[in-house]
Motif scaffolding. Sequence first.
Motif, PDB file in Angstrom:
ATOM      1  N   LEU A  10       0.817  -1.207   0.000  1.00 52.72           N
ATOM      2  CA  LEU A  10       0.000   0.000   0.000  1.00 52.72           C
ATOM      3  C   LEU A  10       0.853   1.261   0.000  1.00 52.72           C
ATOM      4  CD1 LEU A  10      -2.575  -0.985   2.771  1.00 52.72           C
ATOM      5  CD2 LEU A  10      -2.913  -1.073   0.291  1.00 52.72           C
ATOM      6  N   PRO A  11       0.518   2.223  -0.875  1.00 53.80           N
ATOM      7  CA  PRO A  11       1.196   3.518  -0.812  1.00 53.80           C
ATOM      8  C   PRO A  11       0.590   4.345   0.313  1.00 53.80           C
ATOM      9  CG  PRO A  11      -0.446   3.552  -2.552  1.00 53.80           C
ATOM     10  CD  PRO A  11      -0.454   2.164  -1.971  1.00 53.80           C
ATOM     11  N   VAL A  12       1.443   5.009   1.089  1.00 56.87           N
ATOM     12  CA  VAL A  12       0.964   5.840   2.196  1.00 56.87           C
ATOM     13  C   VAL A  12       1.679   7.186   2.176  1.00 56.87           C
ATOM     14  CG1 VAL A  12       0.367   3.836   3.621  1.00 56.87           C
ATOM     15  CG2 VAL A  12       2.611   4.909   3.884  1.00 56.87           C
ATOM     16  N   VAL A  65       0.166   6.318  -8.575  1.00 55.42           N
ATOM     17  CA  VAL A  65      -0.553   5.960  -7.363  1.00 55.42           C
ATOM     18  C   VAL A  65      -1.983   6.478  -7.479  1.00 55.42           C
ATOM     19  CG1 VAL A  65      -0.705   6.370  -4.881  1.00 55.42           C
ATOM     20  CG2 VAL A  65       1.526   5.969  -5.940  1.00 55.42           C
ATOM     21  N   ALA A  66      -2.951   5.612  -7.218  1.00 59.33           N
ATOM     22  CA  ALA A  66      -4.354   6.016  -7.241  1.00 59.33           C
ATOM     23  C   ALA A  66      -4.620   6.912  -6.040  1.00 59.33           C
ATOM     24  CB  ALA A  66      -5.255   4.797  -7.206  1.00 59.33           C
ATOM     25  N   THR A  67      -5.253   8.040  -6.271  1.00 54.84           N
ATOM     26  CA  THR A  67      -5.513   8.978  -5.178  1.00 54.84           C
ATOM     27  C   THR A  67      -6.982   9.332  -5.025  1.00 54.84           C
ATOM     28  OG1 THR A  67      -5.080  10.846  -6.651  1.00 54.84           O
ATOM     29  CG2 THR A  67      -3.226  10.042  -5.330  1.00 54.84           C
ATOM     30  N   ASP A 117      -4.880   6.648   4.850  1.00 54.28           N
ATOM     31  CA  ASP A 117      -4.754   7.039   3.445  1.00 54.28           C
ATOM     32  C   ASP A 117      -5.982   6.673   2.617  1.00 54.28           C
ATOM     33  OD1 ASP A 117      -1.767   7.992   2.927  1.00 54.28           O
ATOM     34  OD2 ASP A 117      -1.764   6.431   4.455  1.00 54.28           O
ATOM     35  N   GLY A 118      -7.040   6.194   3.276  1.00 54.81           N
ATOM     36  CA  GLY A 118      -8.275   5.867   2.586  1.00 54.81           C
ATOM     37  C   GLY A 118      -8.339   4.450   2.039  1.00 54.81           C
TER      38      GLY A 118
END
Length: 140
Positions: A10-12, A65-67, A117-118
């Motif tokens: 996971l991107p944080v 990265v999906a935001t 981060d959702g």
Amino acid sequence: MAVTQIFVNLPVADVQASRAFYEAVGASVNPEFSDESSTSLALGETVFVQIMNHTRFTSFTKRPVATDGVEVINALGVGSREEVDRIADAALQAGGTESNDAQDLGWMYNRAFADLDGHHWEVAFLDEAAMAEAFAAEGA
């Protein structure tokens, strides 16, 4: 296919804040695969989450990265309704947000939350005996 482990990456935005969040939920840190840009977390014996800052995360993919929105729902099975509540309550107390109402079907109970981060998580308890009875009654 016989999968023996799962590794969720996971991107944080903030590795240290996310690490604290996941530790509050009950994850344990594996220092062997952790540094200032990434932390390895064990959610159980075979389920692992690797949180990474955006720079580190994008070194593994050519895609951005999906935001916005939900790209994936991570679902965890646990051994009791009480464990569902313990994990979800800990997530909310650590700064997560409730992402759906609790669902109680009698044979299944789950709650959902988003991390800092959702990233969407669901925690569920399935009572297999009650599930078999419910489905047998529907088929009768």
